[in-house]
Write an enzyme that holds these catalytic residues in place. Structure first.
Site, PDB file in Angstrom:
ATOM      1  N   TYR A  72      -3.680   4.465   6.507  1.00 37.89           N
ATOM      2  CA  TYR A  72      -4.087   3.495   7.535  1.00 37.89           C
ATOM      3  C   TYR A  72      -5.380   3.929   8.221  1.00 37.89           C
ATOM      4  CZ  TYR A  72       0.170   0.723   7.270  1.00 37.89           C
ATOM      5  OH  TYR A  72       1.162  -0.110   6.842  1.00 37.89           O
ATOM      6  N   LYS A 113       0.846  -1.182   0.000  1.00 35.73           N
ATOM      7  CA  LYS A 113       0.000   0.000   0.000  1.00 35.73           C
ATOM      8  C   LYS A 113       0.880   1.230   0.000  1.00 35.73           C
ATOM      9  CE  LYS A 113       0.667   1.760   3.290  1.00 35.73           C
ATOM     10  NZ  LYS A 113       1.996   2.336   3.730  1.00 35.73           N
TER      11      LYS A 113
END
Lengths: 411, 411, 411, 411
Positions: C240, C155
């Site tokens: 996140y 990511k």
């Protein structure tokens, strides 16, 4: 001052007569009920405190103006509902005058150790709180009883079990109440641990491990003089382990084994012991492993190890402020470490209010003289074990709470 | 496999020959240095692990496929830099075959307790890790040594100090290394506590109070059989208190005093003790108050009380995972409770890697057989004290770390 | 490599086809059952891990040998049950050779960025793990798909939602699986928080407040270059907060509002933002207040505020190690602060094992390319809001878990 | 009542005239010095409190007998050194009579909202403490000032910045002091966080993230009525985030951006907002991300993220009891999570004592009317931003602590 009667809430105190009154009579609770701010799912707020008006509070005479009195007791009266300070007894008239002016005490209610017996003429004084070096407790308790005053006495009660017996006798003969200031037994979180222990909430508590210690300073202070203190760390702080274990269990030890120790060359410990390590066994099967120390950094804690998925205890357990209940509990196969977020209570206010209520309603204090004497007997057995290097057996009563009076009402 | 030499970093290990090599030789550290992601004011990152390639790692034979082996040791090899599993020894061939297939071990390297001596013909095996009931340690250690293999043996080393001595003799005679699996002595947070204790970082540690307990299950398990375990909670978990106290201090106790106890009617404790409470005194003046219990909820902790403004310790201290270093320290007149936020290390990987390195570089393990035998002597003294109800005096060596070998390199 | 089918356990994942297999087939679980050491009232022990033998594990090629690969991913394979490293792709042949030797990877399975497409000839490689600067993810994912390999990509998935779409298309066209490495969605404590949120265990979560930050170092690193990273703290760590909020709720935001900021004169933030503050609203009524920062001390946390007597969350929430679930809950009118004591799991091992199982059993990964693309769309909306100083509305799907595949089996 | 002068200790309060007196004059400190019980390495004990005698304390009239007054303020006087309750103002004569009897207040000093202006004839009353619904603050402050009394007014000061201005004007015209009851600014742990922030103890604070929420109950209470409260969670509890951020930094925000929200169908929030999320930017470069909520479980916290190896903050931060300072700090490359173990102080006693001292020594209160008005201006900007969906710019003063008076002496 009225006398009331009530019903005992907590049946776990099996040794207590049902005639005694555990609950505060209704006439005493002039509660104001306010609509709660928050949802019912949120933590419950206590009702507002409902102190008695100043004129109805019972009057305390403080004997001794040292650290405990000035730092803790005098400020604690600000949080009392039933107690107020009305007199001071001190060997230092200037200090007494200053403290009296700070707390609004009449100058005429200042006494010294010589004219102390004149308190008998002071109607404002209901209760004397003895806050002197241990070896002086006996004399000032007995003189108070003879002056017709009830007595709240600091722990340890005396410097020997014999002296303790004489204090009990004197108060009984004068028909005055005698309470020992075991504040832990009135503190809500320790009381919760006691309930859990006695009700086997998490199973039976098989072991309690305990420690109480601090790094004591000035070698010239009375706590380090055998003649004034009667001993070292054991009677001053080790007593918390002994007394709290007995309180948690409601039982008395049937054997003890221990050692005392002082660091060679540490001039604080020439007369009294620095440390004591001791083990106790209770008739119900619980073991206690405890230690106290005057020579190392402050730590005050205990942990009750139960046999059905949890331990609980307090860390810190015994200081004046900041007590914290801990619980490690298995839920759904996983272990959760838990801390209670609770409003701290002033332990000294709770203790003084209990004494005031015992006098108001003619109840035996939860921690009377007999409670204090038993700690002296146990400490004497520990000293004997340390000296002889052997386990020492003790006689135990068959009743639970054999030495306790009427518990304070549950909050 | 090469042999190296180095310099001892930690001079606090005074009993250790300077010929021995504490540091990993340079040829072994093929570190890759990466630029740090974060500011220098942030916590320091360790360098990437630099495992030896599979062909260079030393081979371990695991003897016994119980809880510890399957839950902890086999998975721990995945975190080892110097050790790999190459053989299994078990009484259950189907289980052994399954485990072998899971961890890529050659089917031909599966042994049973009868043909175990054939390991001498297996060049892949450098080290045998004995993970059997305590009373079997002696036999399987001696057979391994005779087969020319080095031995890592679980604690307690044996079921008596006499058996321990025979194991030491056998390995010495076979010129093989013998290490006892005291993982705590290799775990970084416990090692930090040891450094603080020995260097008087917060002053002298005057008291260590310790507890290790768990609520053991199935009454039929070998841990509860005297013939297999040699004792109850004391040799299985109480040993952590004894061994860790000795490790923290680098000294040996000069007296002990203790009691053992079992709950009446608890059928788990018909052969061995449920609990042991014990006190130890060390020549440098430190007292240890400890307890272990097999009958109550898991708790494993210790606290070192120092005399210059702090205590420190671990809670939990001894489990396989989740160890936590605690520090209560006065700074600027205020008390701060502190917890180290540190990356957990696999204690079993550290321990097995230490053994592998000791073999690679021909060093005496930090926790050799002698270290294990001393715990047996202390436990025997505690049992004697409990039986006789008396304090028991012990002889102590004059050297620090009298029974230890070369410490692992500091990280 | 086999293909299996199973039943979905967790019905809260409403968007998932019942044809997909959430559970590991029985043939895969070669569990060994050992009698539990401790009482049933104690915390439950997991069964021993049952890794597939080395020859059955799926092979991963690691692309990029930076911090994450060397510190986290390579060591994590030691804890994998279904995954093993079999190839390396790097621009630095010496480093690649060293790493290969450390982890037992064949020298012939080392590639560089030019000959990377040759992986198509390497049967050992099942899955490519792309661990490169963000802007390179697109190229190396597409080349992997074209080489017939499945892809696990770090990511943020790319540097724009357009690039993300192209990656999804390429993998779909090649009939290869694409998973984005959102490790939080596989971590047990975060999953417990997700279950509580979706099942309203403590009532509805009305607000989630979140923060993710660290103090980034070397100004020359690629994370601080717009062309390589695509943005600053938002795509690297702010993601996140976005991704975890979406995971906890199973919903997609319908508006966002935010600001970005960089400290004047801080030369790390000349190309990309230091901080982003952002608010999100979800269709079910939950608000999210979040922030990320590259310029201050590490802190990574969130708290879910529920409306029936509790909040819960994680602090820390997002680091590689040391995650901690917190719960503040009212029980019997009192508030208890609680922490889960749980064995930490290797998040990278869990994530790589999930990908391996998805390939083995032909399942759609729980966090496929679509999951990653949605984060890019949200981040683009936040940047737009910051630039325009206005709230930005987003289109939302009607299904829960609209972008997710088959969840990992509950443990 | 005397007037004194002194020296300002804390030079960080740059906006404060040196003529003002920050320190308590010597004549006021009748301290008793006792020898310390413990070693100098132990935590420092405060000197005993030295309250003024009852006749010297300043007299407070409490206006409004709701939750705050009965649960917090009346009990807090027991911990005050300079303040005492001497009069009550209430619409409920029976309740007022009961409270008066509990706290020893003269029956003749009970007023109602109609005859309130008669307080001008009561010499015992020095200060009026306004504890009414927000929209009534203006009237009762102005009437108090006209009656010649100084005013301590609860937060939020009013229901608009215009009303706030009128209150300031009235007190200035009457030459009376006006203080807003921002207890956080007088609480020692929050003050420690403020010192660290302003002195860059751990580097510059780049972000402060904050939350204040509780789950409010009875829908009929005044806090949920627009006409009485002026708003919802923002002015009641969100104000703590705004005011504390301004206090920590000593600066005023130059832009804000925010949203408000209410859960559809929740009948508590038909008139006022349930939640507000808001961002603020301060001229020195610090960002604040904050939220407040009336609809979820109690949580009150903040964290200051600094750029030199630490964050610090409070959790909980804003409740009446149990505040806890947290610090995460890198020491020797390792991260330590730290909590201050400090004696809790009664925030209300501190605040009332500050007001009493300001009157005694003719000082401007640290949190005067201007401090309260600025919060109203910021809240008005947040509401505007939420309504328009846009960032809103604000004018900022150039001085630090532009709206504050003389700080309380550091303890």
């Amino acid at each position: 001052m009225t006398t009331g009667a009530g019903v005992i809430g907590a049946s776990i105190f099996s040794g207590i007569s049902m005639d005694a009154a555990a609950q505060t009579p209704a006439s005493d609770t002039t509660r104001i009920n306010l609509p709660p701010l928050n949802q019912p799912s949120e933590k419950k707020e206590n009702p507002p405190p409902a102190p008695l008006g100043p004129e109805k509070k019972l009057g305390f005479a403080l004997v001794g103006l040292g650290n405990l009195t000035l730092h803790q007791l005098m400020p604690a009266f600000g949080n009392c509902k039933y107690a107020k300070p009305v007199a001071l007894v001190s060997g230092d008239p200037a200090k007494a005058a200053l403290v009296a002016s700070q707390y609004g005490i009449d100058k005429n209610s200042i006494y010294n150790y010589q004219n102390y017996d004149n308190i008998k003429n002071n109607k404002e004084i209901d209760i004397v709180y003895v806050v002197l070096p241990n070896s002086m407790h006996e004399e000032f308790t007995i003189r108070a009883a003879k002056a017709g005053k009830h007595v709240l006495c600091e722990k340890p009660m005396a410097d020997s079990s014999q002296a303790a017996q004489r204090m009990i006798d004197a108060c009984r003969d004068a028909n005055r109440k005698l309470m020992i200031a075991y504040r832990i037994q009135y503190e809500p979180q320790n009381r919760m641990a006691m309930q859990w222990t006695r009700h086997n909430k998490y199973g039976k508590v098989r072991i309690i491990e305990m420690y109480n210690g601090q790094n004591i300073g000035d070698p010239s202070q009375w706590r380090l003089k055998k003649a004034l203190a009667g001993g070292g760390s054991l009677p001053d702080i080790g007593i918390y382990c002994i007394n709290t274990a007995r309180f948690l269990l409601g039982e008395e030890p049937d054997w003890v084994m221990g050692n005392t120790h002082s660091t060679v060359g540490d001039n604080r410990f020439t007369e009294v012991e620095e440390s004591a390590l001791f083990q106790m066994h209770f008739p119900g099967g619980t073991l206690v492993n405890a230690a106290c120390c005057y020579g190392a950094h402050e730590s005050r804690r205990y942990r009750c190890l139960a046999d059905n998925g949890a331990w609980f205890g307090m860390d810190p357990a015994f200081p004046y402020k900041g007590l914290k209940l801990e619980l490690a509990e298995v839920k759904d196969g996983k272990e959760w470490k838990q801390n209670l977020s609770i409003e701290q209570r002033d332990q000294f206010a709770l203790e003084m209010d209990h004494m005031a209520q015992c006098v108001m309603y003619d109840r035996k204090p939860f921690t009377p003289g007999e409670e204090g004497m038993q700690d002296h007997k146990i400490m004497e057995a520990i000293y004997q074990s340390a000296k002889e290097g052997k386990r020492v057996t003790m006689k135990t009563p068959t009743d639970k709470d054999a030495f306790r009076g009427v518990p304070p009402p549950e909050e």
